[in-house]
Design a protein around this motif. Structure first.
Motif, PDB file in Angstrom:
ATOM      1  N   GLY A 186       0.770  -1.226   0.000  1.00 18.84           N
ATOM      2  CA  GLY A 186       0.000   0.000   0.000  1.00 18.84           C
ATOM      3  C   GLY A 186       0.802   1.277   0.000  1.00 18.84           C
ATOM      4  O   GLY A 186       0.227   2.341  -0.007  1.00 18.84           O
ATOM      5  N   ALA A 187       2.138   1.254   0.020  1.00 18.14           N
ATOM      6  CA  ALA A 187       2.919   2.493   0.059  1.00 18.14           C
ATOM      7  C   ALA A 187       2.970   3.094  -1.338  1.00 18.14           C
ATOM      8  O   ALA A 187       2.194   3.951  -1.671  1.00 18.14           O
ATOM      9  CB  ALA A 187       4.299   2.221   0.622  1.00 18.14           C
ATOM     10  N   ALA A 216       2.536   4.623  -4.605  1.00 18.48           N
ATOM     11  CA  ALA A 216       2.103   5.931  -5.077  1.00 18.48           C
ATOM     12  C   ALA A 216       1.697   6.854  -3.936  1.00 18.48           C
ATOM     13  O   ALA A 216       1.627   8.059  -4.112  1.00 18.48           O
ATOM     14  CB  ALA A 216       0.947   5.767  -6.052  1.00 18.48           C
ATOM     15  N   ASP A 217       1.425   6.317  -2.761  1.00 20.96           N
ATOM     16  CA  ASP A 217       0.997   7.117  -1.624  1.00 20.96           C
ATOM     17  C   ASP A 217       2.157   7.629  -0.781  1.00 20.96           C
ATOM     18  O   ASP A 217       1.940   8.208   0.272  1.00 20.96           O
ATOM     19  CB  ASP A 217       0.053   6.307  -0.728  1.00 20.96           C
ATOM     20  N   GLN A 218       3.391   7.422  -1.220  1.00 20.11           N
ATOM     21  CA  GLN A 218       4.554   7.859  -0.455  1.00 20.11           C
ATOM     22  C   GLN A 218       4.529   9.367  -0.248  1.00 20.11           C
ATOM     23  O   GLN A 218       4.214  10.118  -1.153  1.00 20.11           O
ATOM     24  CB  GLN A 218       5.845   7.518  -1.196  1.00 20.11           C
ATOM     25  N   VAL A 219       4.892   9.798   0.958  1.00 20.79           N
ATOM     26  CA  VAL A 219       5.089  11.211   1.234  1.00 20.79           C
ATOM     27  C   VAL A 219       6.502  11.532   0.760  1.00 20.79           C
ATOM     28  O   VAL A 219       7.455  10.862   1.147  1.00 20.79           O
ATOM     29  CB  VAL A 219       4.933  11.503   2.740  1.00 20.79           C
ATOM     30  N   SER A 220       6.652  12.532  -0.086  1.00 21.90           N
ATOM     31  CA  SER A 220       7.964  12.817  -0.665  1.00 21.90           C
ATOM     32  C   SER A 220       8.956  13.264   0.403  1.00 21.90           C
ATOM     33  O   SER A 220       8.586  13.871   1.417  1.00 21.90           O
ATOM     34  CB  SER A 220       7.862  13.876  -1.759  1.00 21.90           C
ATOM     35  N   TYR A 237      13.412   5.777   0.558  1.00 25.01           N
ATOM     36  CA  TYR A 237      12.450   4.686   0.480  1.00 25.01           C
ATOM     37  C   TYR A 237      13.151   3.448  -0.062  1.00 25.01           C
ATOM     38  O   TYR A 237      13.815   3.501  -1.096  1.00 25.01           O
ATOM     39  CB  TYR A 237      11.269   5.056  -0.421  1.00 25.01           C
ATOM     40  N   ASP A 282       9.512   0.812  -1.015  1.00 27.21           N
ATOM     41  CA  ASP A 282       8.353   1.604  -0.594  1.00 27.21           C
ATOM     42  C   ASP A 282       8.239   1.802   0.913  1.00 27.21           C
ATOM     43  O   ASP A 282       7.186   2.190   1.407  1.00 27.21           O
ATOM     44  CB  ASP A 282       7.045   1.018  -1.135  1.00 27.21           C
ATOM     45  N   GLU A 309       4.514   4.314   9.763  1.00 28.62           N
ATOM     46  CA  GLU A 309       3.505   5.373   9.656  1.00 28.62           C
ATOM     47  C   GLU A 309       4.230   6.628   9.190  1.00 28.62           C
ATOM     48  O   GLU A 309       5.134   7.122   9.868  1.00 28.62           O
ATOM     49  CB  GLU A 309       2.843   5.626  11.013  1.00 28.62           C
ATOM     50  N   SER A 361       3.465  10.477   7.593  1.00 28.16           N
ATOM     51  CA  SER A 361       2.576  11.551   7.163  1.00 28.16           C
ATOM     52  C   SER A 361       3.369  12.852   7.226  1.00 28.16           C
ATOM     53  O   SER A 361       4.456  12.880   7.807  1.00 28.16           O
ATOM     54  CB  SER A 361       1.327  11.618   8.058  1.00 28.16           C
TER      55      SER A 361
END
Length: 164
Positions: free
Chosen positions: A45-46, A48-52, A111, A114, A139, A141
């Motif tokens: 699940g990481a 494309a949802d990675q926080v840059s 990363y 991911d 986690e 964010s």
């Protein structure tokens, strides 16, 4: 089955980049040692949802837990250079554990499969008997990082972004 020179070279490069070395926490290493950390298996699940890393740059404060007990932690993440950033892991006494000495070390941040991984690089200020650790953030964010501390007797860390 015979493996050619290209396979051997590819294997050597992947082992080097993959961080196959490991420092066992809890035992002092020579002061001039540059340790290589380990990485965690990929999580789902990481992607494309990675926080840059650019968004994560800044100062983060909180705590981590290892053999010495709860320890205050400040992570300062520099703006990235491509897909990798540098950080400083600064630790010391906490309100519930005032006897912990101050120390700090440099880390690489990126990363890996991911998963946001902080990998130990070199000591800046080393208290006697302390070893560097790696962090694996499960986690991630723009305001909170939390996960596991890779080291003997270590468990978790949690930091939140400093305001300002």
């Amino acid at each position: 089955m015979s493996r050619g020179p290209a396979f051997v070279a590819l294997f050597a490069v992947s082992a080097l980049l993959g961080g196959c070395g490991q420092v066992v926490s809890g035992h002092p290493a020579p002061a001039d040692t540059v340790a290589v950390g380990t990485t965690a298996p990929p999580t789902t699940g990481a992607g494309a949802d990675q926080v840059s890393l650019r968004v994560l740059a800044g100062r983060w404060t909180g705590a981590y837990r290892c053999g010495q007990g709860e320890t205050a932690l400040t992570l300062t993440i520099d703006p990235p250079d491509g897909t990798i950033a540098s950080a400083v892991f600064d630790f010391g006494p906490s309100p519930v554990n005032p006897a912990v000495p101050h120390g700090s070390f440099a880390m690489g941040v990126g990363y890996v499969h991911d998963v946001l991984t902080f990998t130990q690089r070199r000591w800046i200020t080393r208290p006697t008997t302390y070893s560097m650790v790696d962090l694996v953030a499960v986690e991630v964010s723009p305001v909170r990082l939390a996960g596991t501390v890779t080291g003997q007797g270590c468990t978790t860390f949690t930091v939140t972004r400093d305001r300002g």
